[in-house]
Enzyme design. Structure first.
Site, PDB file in Angstrom:
ATOM      1  N   ALA A  77       0.835  -1.278   0.155  1.00  0.00           N
ATOM      2  CA  ALA A  77       0.100   0.249  -0.021  1.00  0.00           C
ATOM      3  C   ALA A  77       1.009   1.385   0.078  1.00  0.00           C
ATOM      4  O   ALA A  77       1.858   1.058   0.419  1.00  0.00           O
ATOM      5  CB  ALA A  77      -0.925  -0.092   1.316  1.00  0.00           C
ATOM      6  N   ASP A  78       0.217   2.284  -0.226  1.00  0.00           N
ATOM      7  CA  ASP A  78       1.178   3.651  -0.583  1.00  0.00           C
ATOM      8  C   ASP A  78      -0.320   4.755  -0.284  1.00  0.00           C
ATOM      9  O   ASP A  78      -1.266   4.771  -0.907  1.00  0.00           O
ATOM     10  CB  ASP A  78       1.958   3.842  -1.832  1.00  0.00           C
ATOM     11  CG  ASP A  78       2.727   5.005  -1.594  1.00  0.00           C
ATOM     12  OD1 ASP A  78       3.942   4.718  -1.062  1.00  0.00           O
ATOM     13  OD2 ASP A  78       2.585   6.150  -1.595  1.00  0.00           O
ATOM     14  N   THR A  79       0.138   5.544   0.780  1.00  0.00           N
ATOM     15  CA  THR A  79      -0.858   6.775   1.122  1.00  0.00           C
ATOM     16  C   THR A  79      -0.084   7.958   0.591  1.00  0.00           C
ATOM     17  O   THR A  79       1.007   8.298   0.836  1.00  0.00           O
ATOM     18  CB  THR A  79      -0.964   6.711   2.724  1.00  0.00           C
ATOM     19  OG1 THR A  79      -1.672   5.082   2.750  1.00  0.00           O
ATOM     20  CG2 THR A  79      -2.008   7.630   2.837  1.00  0.00           C
TER      21      THR A  79
END
Length: 199
Positions: A77-79
């Protein structure tokens, strides 16, 4: 059989060093191990913010692919934090953090998390967007937060689960956990479909 039980017989991997993502995934009841491979977070400048989030989580999955077993499922994941189409990355210094918080102060912005679910043969990617509204904050309040919490490992230089989220966030539209770093409801739904279809 619930997905929580089904995953116990599979090798679920969280491809992230983030203690927040680890805690969130644990809170859902998933059985998993943490395995992080550092990657450079670079992306083409022509992409939209939503495309950037999905690009980065796919990029994080790439080095794992040759090493996944038949029963492995990888979550990456990447925010990103977006204000007026500008991507606010992690602050390098207190000055950077103050500048970022000043941009968010008294206004709204978007938090977008891209998530990839990857097996040895299949991959799906999706994103979740949450709009966050900040109350006006004084310079003293922003400096207090920066000095006390040192938010240099967080996109946009803040963590909504910390003091600034408790005192400075007026409201959010969308998933709270997405702002912390992992859209749990969307991930749970996608994991159920992925396991049912491929395992």
């Amino acid at each position: 059989m619930m997905i929580i039980d089904r995953l116990k017989s599979l090798d679920l991997i969280l491809g992230s060093q983030s203690p927040r993502r680890k805690a969130l995934l644990e809170s859902v009841g998933f059985t998993f191990r943490v395995w992080a491979i550092p990657t450079e977070e670079q992306y083409p400048s022509t992409l939209s913010p939503e495309e950037i989030a999905r690009f980065l989580c796919r990029q994080k999955a790439e080095p794992f692919k040759p090493q996944l077993e038949e029963n492995s499922i990888l979550i990456t994941a990447d925010t990103i934090v977006v204000k007026d189409d500008l991507i606010l990355n992690k602050a390098a210094t207190p000055g950077d953090a103050f500048d970022m918080l000043s941009m968010l102060n008294g206004r709204s912005h978007e938090v977008i998390t891209g998530v990839c679910i990857t097996s040895s043969q299949h991959q799906i990617c999706f994103h979740e967007t949450t709009r966050v509204f900040f109350n006006p904050m004084s310079n003293n309040e922003m400096n207090y937060y920066i000095n006390q919490y040192k938010p240099f490992d967080k996109a946009g230089a803040y963590g909504i689960q910390e003091w600034i989220g408790m005192t400075g966030v007026q409201k959010i539209e969308g998933c709270y956990y997405n702002v912390v770093g992992l859209p749990l409801a969307a991930l749970y739904k996608q994991m159920k479909s992925f396991v049912k279809e491929h395992f």
